[in-house]
Each structure stands twice: as C-alpha cells, then as structure tokens.
Design a protein around this motif. Structure first.
Motif, mmCIF file in Angstrom:
data_model
loop_
_atom_site.group_PDB
_atom_site.id
_atom_site.type_symbol
_atom_site.label_atom_id
_atom_site.label_comp_id
_atom_site.label_asym_id
_atom_site.label_seq_id
_atom_site.Cartn_x
_atom_site.Cartn_y
_atom_site.Cartn_z
ATOM 1 N N VAL A 80 54.697 52.065 51.854
ATOM 2 C CA VAL A 80 53.618 51.621 50.942
ATOM 3 C C VAL A 80 52.297 52.138 51.499
ATOM 4 C CG1 VAL A 80 54.590 49.538 49.895
ATOM 5 C CG2 VAL A 80 53.606 49.421 52.194
ATOM 6 N N SER A 81 51.358 52.376 50.624
ATOM 7 C CA SER A 81 50.042 52.814 51.098
ATOM 8 C C SER A 81 49.150 51.589 51.267
ATOM 9 C CB SER A 81 49.425 53.814 50.124
ATOM 10 O OG SER A 81 49.553 53.344 48.802
ATOM 11 N N PRO A 82 48.120 51.685 52.109
ATOM 12 C CA PRO A 82 47.243 50.526 52.318
ATOM 13 C C PRO A 82 46.675 50.033 50.996
ATOM 14 C CG PRO A 82 46.744 52.252 53.920
ATOM 15 C CD PRO A 82 47.711 52.839 52.923
ATOM 16 N N GLY A 83 46.728 48.739 50.743
ATOM 17 C CA GLY A 83 46.208 48.158 49.508
ATOM 18 C C GLY A 83 47.252 48.044 48.409
ATOM 19 N N GLN A 84 48.387 48.712 48.601
ATOM 20 C CA GLN A 84 49.385 48.721 47.533
ATOM 21 C C GLN A 84 49.949 47.318 47.272
ATOM 22 O OE1 GLN A 84 52.077 52.020 47.905
ATOM 23 N NE2 GLN A 84 53.348 51.372 46.168
ATOM 24 N N ASN A 85 50.037 46.960 45.996
ATOM 25 C CA ASN A 85 50.565 45.653 45.558
ATOM 26 C C ASN A 85 49.732 44.476 46.063
ATOM 27 O OD1 ASN A 85 52.676 46.945 44.165
ATOM 28 N ND2 ASN A 85 53.887 47.057 46.045
ATOM 29 N N VAL A 86 48.479 44.748 46.390
ATOM 30 C CA VAL A 86 47.572 43.676 46.829
ATOM 31 C C VAL A 86 46.408 43.565 45.842
ATOM 32 C CG1 VAL A 86 45.957 42.907 48.628
ATOM 33 C CG2 VAL A 86 48.140 44.001 49.260
ATOM 34 N N SER A 87 46.131 42.351 45.361
ATOM 35 C CA SER A 87 44.906 42.125 44.583
ATOM 36 C C SER A 87 43.806 41.783 45.572
ATOM 37 C CB SER A 87 45.092 40.963 43.596
ATOM 38 O OG SER A 87 46.101 41.267 42.669
ATOM 39 N N ARG A 88 42.800 42.637 45.624
ATOM 40 C CA ARG A 88 41.740 42.463 46.594
ATOM 41 C C ARG A 88 40.885 41.238 46.264
ATOM 42 N NH1 ARG A 88 37.913 45.149 46.065
ATOM 43 N NH2 ARG A 88 38.646 46.443 44.339
ATOM 44 N N ARG A 89 40.433 40.543 47.299
ATOM 45 C CA ARG A 89 39.468 39.447 47.133
ATOM 46 C C ARG A 89 38.246 39.945 46.362
ATOM 47 N NH1 ARG A 89 36.747 35.813 51.963
ATOM 48 N NH2 ARG A 89 35.049 35.006 50.667
ATOM 49 N N GLY A 90 37.850 39.217 45.305
ATOM 50 C CA GLY A 90 36.667 39.581 44.527
ATOM 51 C C GLY A 90 36.880 40.752 43.578
ATOM 52 N N GLU A 91 38.124 41.214 43.462
ATOM 53 C CA GLU A 91 38.418 42.366 42.594
ATOM 54 C C GLU A 91 38.043 42.083 41.137
ATOM 55 O OE1 GLU A 91 42.307 44.683 42.842
ATOM 56 O OE2 GLU A 91 42.798 43.246 41.290
ATOM 57 N N ASP A 92 38.261 40.840 40.678
ATOM 58 C CA ASP A 92 37.972 40.491 39.286
ATOM 59 C C ASP A 92 36.500 40.092 39.147
ATOM 60 O OD1 ASP A 92 38.409 40.074 36.637
ATOM 61 O OD2 ASP A 92 39.897 38.481 36.881
ATOM 62 N N PHE A 93 36.104 39.060 39.855
ATOM 63 C CA PHE A 93 34.696 38.640 39.883
ATOM 64 C C PHE A 93 34.326 38.373 41.337
ATOM 65 C CE2 PHE A 93 36.255 36.977 35.744
ATOM 66 C CZ PHE A 93 35.484 37.790 34.921
ATOM 67 N N SER A 94 33.097 38.700 41.721
ATOM 68 C CA SER A 94 32.719 38.415 43.104
ATOM 69 C C SER A 94 31.594 37.389 43.130
ATOM 70 C CB SER A 94 32.339 39.695 43.839
ATOM 71 O OG SER A 94 31.277 40.336 43.184
ATOM 72 N N SER A 95 31.605 36.594 44.174
ATOM 73 C CA SER A 95 30.623 35.526 44.345
ATOM 74 C C SER A 95 29.208 36.105 44.208
ATOM 75 C CB SER A 95 30.826 34.892 45.723
ATOM 76 O OG SER A 95 29.930 33.817 45.881
ATOM 77 N N GLY A 96 28.374 35.456 43.424
ATOM 78 C CA GLY A 96 27.008 35.931 43.217
ATOM 79 C C GLY A 96 26.852 36.776 41.962
ATOM 80 N N GLU A 97 27.971 37.231 41.400
ATOM 81 C CA GLU A 97 27.940 38.060 40.183
ATOM 82 C C GLU A 97 27.641 37.194 38.953
ATOM 83 O OE1 GLU A 97 31.633 40.176 39.780
ATOM 84 O OE2 GLU A 97 31.142 40.930 37.767
ATOM 85 N N VAL A 98 26.819 37.746 38.037
ATOM 86 C CA VAL A 98 26.569 37.035 36.777
ATOM 87 C C VAL A 98 27.782 37.230 35.870
ATOM 88 C CG1 VAL A 98 25.155 36.937 34.696
ATOM 89 C CG2 VAL A 98 24.063 37.221 36.931
ATOM 90 N N ILE A 99 28.465 36.133 35.548
ATOM 91 C CA ILE A 99 29.687 36.211 34.734
ATOM 92 C C ILE A 99 29.325 36.183 33.257
ATOM 93 C CG2 ILE A 99 31.903 35.085 34.245
ATOM 94 C CD1 ILE A 99 31.548 36.262 37.088
#
Lengths: 414, 414
Positions: free
Chosen positions: A140-159
């Motif tokens: 597997v390559s680094p990051g594969q099959n991992v949902s990164r923290r803040g990938e969807d929305f990140s703290s401080g972002e205007v939703i």
C-alpha cells in the motif's frame, strides 16, 4: 390622474437597487435560533465555523489492517510480509495512545481511528491473519485507504456563510460538525393581494359572471411561500374602488413587512390602484424598462414598501423574478439564490425593443449533444400556459436589438 | 453471518424496480382534498381538466378601440379613417350581446371583452377620439391586440396531469380555471434513523468522546422533508446492538410507510444492522452495483419496506438519488421529478469500474460559451464537502470504462 402615466420609466437595475434600499431602510430583520433540521429554506444570519475537524482523526476507509506503508512496500503473493498483530481498534474507540512500531499491524474497521505511526490500511482481501500474525500480500502507498483528519471540513473553516439559503446539504454539513442550532433571520412577512372588479377568487366567490379568476396573486403567493424564508399572508381580491383598495393596503401594510399587489397598474380609467396608493402613500418609482412587467411600481405606504406588479400572470412573474428576488438577494447578501444557467442554441430569431430588458420564456429540447431553446413569443404576458410549458428564460439586455436564430444563449432554468 | 456479505449485487435498475414494486404492494396511499394554495409540493392524484376557456372570451390586450380590421386597412396619418363610437366595454362587463357593425368602434380597456364582429383593437396612441367619432391613423391586422378565447387554456384541456408534483405555476394554472381544491395523495410517512455506537447526535448527546456526529441520516431526513410530499419522522442514533436496532426498526415500521436507515450496512463485525434486520424481517436485495452506495440493502420488516443506506453521507445521498427517488417516481408516475440536465465538457479523465454504475459529483465552471465539469474523485464517499461544492453529478453507465477529458457529458443539476 398624471400619477397613472408611465412617464419616468427606470431601468431594471435601478428598480432593484431602489427596492433593496427601501428594504434596508424599512425592515428590521431579527435573528432567531432554529434547530438545524427545521431550518430548511431559512437564511443563515451569521457565519458558522467548524469547531472540530471532520474526520476528527485519521481513520480507516475500509476494513483491514493499519500498517506502516514502508513495511509492506515489497509485499507480493510470492514474497508476503509478516507483521505482528497489536490488537484491534473499533470505530467507537478513541485514537490509541500507543503508536504503532515498525513490523506491527493493528486490526481496524471502516471508521476506526488509525494509531499514530500507521500511515496506510491494507484491505482484508490482501491479508491473511492467523493468531498474532498478519501476512500481507500486497503493498500500500502512504495514505492509502485512510481518511485524513480534516479532509472533509477543518476546524476554523466557515461551513455555512452568512446569507446562505439553507438546503439539505447545509443541514448535513452543520450536523457533521456537531451543530444542532443555527442563527437565521426570522421569516419576512409579505402580504399579497390583487385588485380588479372583474376578478373572482376561486373558492370564495360562489359565482363568477365574468369567468375571470385570480391567478396572478396566487402565483406570487405560491412563489413566495416556496422560498421558505417568507411568511405569506394572502388577502384575496379587492374591487377597483380607490377607498376600498387604500384601506386594504393600509391594513395589509400594518400586518406585514412588505405588501405585493397584482393588477390595476395600467394607465386606463379602470386601473385605480396607483391613484389609490398615491392617496395614502408616496411613489418611489412608476414603471420599469422591462418586458413584460413595464408598469411595475413601488410605493411607500405608512413607511413600508408596496410593490405593485402587473395583473398579467407572466408580467407579475417577471416582476417577481427580475426585481423582487434580486432585491432580496442584494439586501440580504444571499449567496445561493441564483438559478442555474445553461447554454442553448436559439431556435428562432427573438427581437427586443432597444432600451428595454426582455425576459423571454423558452422551452428546452435535448438535441442529443446540446440544448435547443424555443422562445415563447406569444403576445401574451397573460399566457400562463407558456410559463408552465417552458423550462427557463433568456434575458435580452437593453442595448441589444434581439438574438438571431442559432445564437448561443444563456438560459436561466426554473 | 453470511447475510452480511455482498454476494448477490443487483443492478441499479433492478433495485429501483424491486423497491417500486414493494411500494406498490405495501403502501395504501389515500387521496385527500387540499386547497390549491396549500398544495405546493404535493402530488396530484387525478387529472384536473379545465371547465372554462382562459380567457373566457376574446378580449383586448391593450387600452384602445375594438374595430373591424377591414375598416382600417388603409388608415394612415395622411388618410385617417373615421369610425362611429358605439359605447364602452369595461373588463368587468360581460361580452356585449350586440355585434359591432362595419364603420363602428367600441372603447375597450385591457381585459375588456371584444364585441362579436370586432376582430382587432387599435391602441390609444394610434387614435383620436372626439365625442361620438373615433379617428384611426394606423391599420391593424385581424387578431391584433386581441387575446383569443381559450388561447391560454381551453375547456376540456388537462391542466394538471395525475402524478404532477405541484409547484407555484400549477397553483396559478389551477386558479386561473377557477379551481380552489385539488385531490392529492396524502403525504408518505417515512421514518429515518441511523446506527453506529460511535455516532453522536448533535443537540442530544451533550458529550461526544468520538467527535463523530451524525450527518447522513440528517441529510436524508432533510432531503425527504424538502420534497413536500413526505412526512419525515426522525428517530436519531441507535448503538450497534442487534436487539436495540431490531426494536427500533420494528417501532419505526409501525409508525410509518417506509423506514430509511443509514449506517451499519458494511460487512465488518461492527456492522450489525443487516443481521438485526434479518432477525426481524426478510432481505429483498443486499447490495447494488453502483458507486458509491454499493451496500444499499432493502429489507421487509412486518411487511413494510426498510431501505438501508450507507453511513457515508455521499453514499447515502447516492442511494436516495439513484434508488429511492426513482422508485417513488416509478410507483406514482411522477411526471416532473427529473433534475434538469445540461451538457458540459469534462475537465479530467474519470474512470469507472465496469459492471458498476457510478455517480460522480461535479462542479460546473462557466467558460464563457459553455460549461466545464470538474469531477470530485476524492476517495471520499465520506466527503460531504464535495457535495456542497458541486452543482450536479454525472452518471457513468455499467458498460463504460469511464469518460475521457474533454468528453461532452450530461450533468444532472442539484
């Protein structure tokens, strides 16, 4: 009687600016807290910022084993890599405090937090597990099959930005950051009435000798109601009697932020609305350089706006679409009230009266690899069926004599 | 445990057909009478036919004089034509019983009935009236400035067909033919719940150690609510305990026509929903050949449909869009539930897994004379922000390996 005449027509843009300015000066729009699930169609009164990352940690996107990608870079069916199983992390666990060491793997499920150290997940189908050993058959390559923290929305972002008209996706986005209540503007109170001695109200007038039924005011009431951010109060039909109309408008004004009327805006003797309003209020503008909807008028009565739309359904609709909604948008900074725009080829030459902005209904036909727009040029701003049969409209600017057959036009979709 | 496995995936079309068939067999959808003004978003349960012509008679579209066009065919500024004024017809008058004779004219206003004999209206600006004489300076052609009887709607015409989702224009059209009440289907009762021990409910759980909040079920609830023809009952989050989930679904089923769940549809140990449902019901299908939303499952519990959508927001949305709404459409014959489709150039190569139907979110960019579609290919069926930022989606059929950069694609607009 001069007030009836359309001697000082203004442009659509000026009409929108004047109406937005009147809204700003006359309406106090308090903000209220609303549960997100009940806020559909309401307007956000402030930015909503994420207080958390979504996802809140690196997590697995599959069922499998969290690993160091570097450990399995050479894994294959012919030379599998063996790792030591260091336990299980389930989706409801917190991220493990202990980091993964080289040569180790951790059992994870979809949604499980990934331990620090691990940077990828090998899927179940590429692994054989037995007791405390995990045999990996595929790199597997680094990051594969991992949902990164803040990938969807990140703290401080205007939703959700102030001025957003809230739809189902905003409900979901707000929920995903743990927000259950949101500040929205209270609903705008709009009174709707129509005038015309010949007009009957369906369901109210048991007999209708003229066979002319009110549709314009009901169209406007239904359009306003379907926005979600407006409370509509519907007053029905009033005869062409200046005293009766004046009283009706004054009453409607006392109960609403805005009153919209249809009918009676013409220049003939029977059209007494404008004189009636001149008696109880002050005209802001009288007539707009647009087609249809030329006699559209704005009056202030008891300090509140009264927008007079034509009695013809399509002309009333044009006043709603070209002036009323853009004025709301301008006043409240509505970010997403635009209709979607598509390109289409015009099926027929469509002339314009220079100096006027024309709103032409079109029906769209799918020609296989593009859309063809067929304009409705029936005389009829009275022809409601043309609106029902069309899927959108084109706008011909003031400085253009018309569009030619085959021209690529922008169609605003209903 | 075998019930968890996705061994018998069916096609999207088969899933829609099966769900529509279950709806048909399990739901009794009574019809109710509703006031037209309150029927927005409801579904017409029968055809509504016009009982009158709109307009009900030939009427003037302008202020002016009704004439025989033949009388003024040669009128000009140099040789005006004089006619005898035979009275006034106002918009609230019935059509005059006496016909116009050659050489005569009748004063009319916008909306006035045209007397028999008259076939055109000369506008005020092309006429000088003095006492009983009317001098005409410009010819009119037959039919000019006249709205023909039945031009908009004609008696006997179907104005709103059974299965129409009623919008503001339908409200107006029905009103114009004097209709105030309409037969619609009662709202469909849908219960929505989600499963997952790690999931917190915003506003309900005061603490959320996992920082994972429910968004999928709230997305589905908001989407269903915004249709207008569905009554949504929202049950919140239930932990991954088969007995608890089984009880919750049985209760929800007793109170609704349909239950939609999100989450717990995977194949890992923690996903107990499917086993729980297998215990209290019968699986109709388990897994659909679509991406995202592959684990979408349909179960019958106590004889009622329970649609299990993925816990990932985008995958849940795909199940709603690709299966649930099309099944409603198919079952009720909904005529106008389609999203508008536009053509756009694809900005990037977009692959597909052959055998699956893929639903790809795209954002649209206006390139001046056409639209460009940028696909969101982030791994993430969890990535809700991709839905918020996109304006529509493309569908890649089962038998296609993908679309190439620059391909003309059909975009279904949100």
């Amino acid at each position: 009687m001069t007030s009836r005449r359309l001697s000082t027509l203004i442009s659509v843009d000026d009409a929108v600016a004047l109406l937005a300015d009147v809204f700003k000066r006359t309406m106090e729009l308090e903000v209220v807290e609303e549960r997100v699930l009940n806020a559909l169609g309401r307007i956000a009164a402030s930015d909503v910022t994420a207080g958390v990352d979504v996802p809140p940690f690196n997590r697995s996107a599959v069922d499998g084993y969290a690993v160091y990608a570097g450990d399995v870079v050479n894994a294959s069916i012919y030379s599998p890599v063996e790792l030591a199983l260091k336990g299980v992390v389930s989706p409801s666990d917190k991220p493990p405090s202990e980091c993964l060491e080289r040569g180790e793997a951790v059992r994870v499920h979809t949604g499980s937090p990934i331990p620090c150290g691990a940077d990828a997940v090998v899927m179940d189908e590429d692994v054989e597990a037995s007791g405390s050993r995990v045999t990996v058959f595929k790199p597997v390559s680094p990051g594969q099959n991992v949902s990164r923290r803040g990938e969807d929305f990140s703290s401080g972002e205007v939703i959700v930005a102030k001025g957003t008209l809230l739809g189902p996706l905003h409900v979901a986005a707000l929920s995903s950051i743990g927000v259950d209540k949101v500040w929205v503007y209270r609903r705008i109170k709009v009174g709707v009435l129509t005038t015309g001695s010949e007009v009957c109200e369906p369901g109210v007038d048991s007999e209708c000798p003229t066979i002319v039924y009110n549709s314009s005011a009901r169209l406007i009431a239904a359009l306003l109601r379907s926005t979600g951010f407006i409370d509509v109060r519907y007053y029905g039909v009033f005869p062409d009697d200046p005293a009766v109309i004046g009283d009706a408008v004054v009453e409607a004004v006392s109960e609403n932020d805005l009153v919209v009327t249809t009918g009676g805006t013409g220049v003939s003797e029977g059209d007494v609305l404008i004189d009636a309003l001149a008696g109880v209020g002050r005209t802001v503008f009288r007539g707009v350089r647009m087609r249809p909807g030329r006699p559209t008028t704005l009056t202030l009565v008891e300090g509140k706006p009264v927008l007079n739309l034509s009695g013809y359904p399509v002309a009333a609709w044009t006043g709603y679409e070209a002036i009323l909604m853009p004025a709301f948008k301008k006043w409240l900074g509505l970010g997403n009230l635009e209709r979607p725009v598509v390109y289409a080829r015009l099926a027929r030459r469509t002339p314009n009266t220079v100096g006027y902005r024309s709103y032409i209904r079109v029906s769209l036909r799918d020609a296989g690899d593009m859309l063809v727009a067929e304009p409705y040029m029936l005389r009829g701003s009275g022809v409601l069926s043309s609106l029902l049969k069309s899927q959108g409209y084109i706008v011909i600017p003031e400085n253009v004599e018309g569009f030619e057959k085959g021209d690529l036009v922008r169609v605003h979709l209903f």
